[in-house]
Motif scaffolding. Structure first.
Motif: not given
Length: 285
Positions: A97-106, A154-171
């Motif tokens: 899951c982390l790898v798949l979320l990180g792909i758009p950010l790269l 396009l922006d939602v697809w590109h940058w929502t993973p950043l918010v998701a990763l931050l929230c996942y770290a917080g959880l």
């Protein structure tokens, strides 16, 4: 001195302050002068600022930018929280899951814009061909709604993973004891989310909101490559408007609009920070 670790940051902070201070002073100097290609600088005071604030093109770009940025926050933050909550906490699926979320950010901004341009071309693009099956004439070069919606998604697809990763770290940082205590008290899933999860995610949500708001104000490559700011001026955001003034060597106007641009970002970021820092404090007292 007990804590001397911060001394190691001094060289980096000095370089950063110089690299930021000199361009900022240059922009302010330009904003106070009339500078056009082939002419000598003439001091005009705040005339450039007045011209910018009265310019209908700047006002339109600002309204589009605020609408875009507020929409981005309204979609990406809740969506990022939902994705983080649905991700597994343990096991081999976490890494996947982390790898798949990180792909758009790269993927770089310009590459995202080029890919979107290929996918949305009216003659060969997959998106127009797919929507044609539902009798919808999709054309980003012809219809402002299609162009704006495409850049937004396009922006939602590109940058929502950043918010998701931050929230996942917080959880992951929330101790299970809080949830166990809430279950013992008979709290429902919604109440645990409202009174346990959200308050504990406050710090990462502040970071996520500020990062996404400031980044959304910098959007440039995607509308430039996908629509060129069109059709008409439907996707001419502030960054694109200021860049075009600078490219046409209207440096006084560009300097004034850039400084106003910076001021708007700082003011709204401060407002968001204060709101998210203070919201809900009265309920916890």
């Amino acid at each position: 001195m007990k804590n001397r670790g911060w001394l190691f940051l001094i060289p980096a902070l000095a370089i950063l302050s110089i690299s930021a201070f000199i361009p900022l002073m240059t922009v302010i100097n330009y904003s106070l002068h009339y500078i056009f290609a082939g002419s000598s600088p003439t001091f005009v005071g705040f005339d450039n600022y007045i011209e910018v604030l009265r310019d209908p093109a700047f006002q339109g770009a600002l309204i589009r930018q605020l609408f875009f940025s507020m929409g981005i926050l309204a979609v990406e933050v809740p969506l990022g929280i939902c994705i983080a909550l649905s991700m597994p906490r343990r096991g081999p699926a976490v890494a996947l899951c982390l790898v798949l979320l990180g792909i758009p950010l790269l993927i770089p901004f310009n590459v995202v814009g080029i890919i979107a341009r290929v996918l949305t071309q009216s003659s060969v693009g997959l998106i127009p061909e797919f929507l044609a099956l539902f009798n919808y004439d999709f054309n980003v070069s012809k219809y402002p709604v299609d162009a704006f919606a495409t850049i937004f998604l396009l922006d939602v697809w590109h940058w929502t993973p950043l918010v998701a990763l931050l929230c996942y770290a917080g959880l992951q940082a929330i101790p299970d004891a809080f949830y166990q205590a809430a279950r013992i008290d008979g709290a429902s899933s919604w109440k645990m989310f409202r009174y346990v999860t959200l308050p504990k995610l406050r710090s990462v949500l502040i970071i996520g909101v500020l990062l996404r708001f400031m980044d959304s104000f910098k959007i440039y490559a995607e509308p430039l490559l996908l629509t060129g700011g069109g059709p008409g001026d439907a996707t001419t955001f502030l960054s694109l408007h200021v860049a075009r003034k600078a490219e046409s060597y209207q440096l006084g106007y560009a300097g004034a609009s850039s400084f106003i641009y910076l001021f708007i970002v700082i003011v709204f970021s401060y407002i968001f920070f204060q709101l998210m820092t203070n919201i809900g404090k009265g309920e916890n007292q």
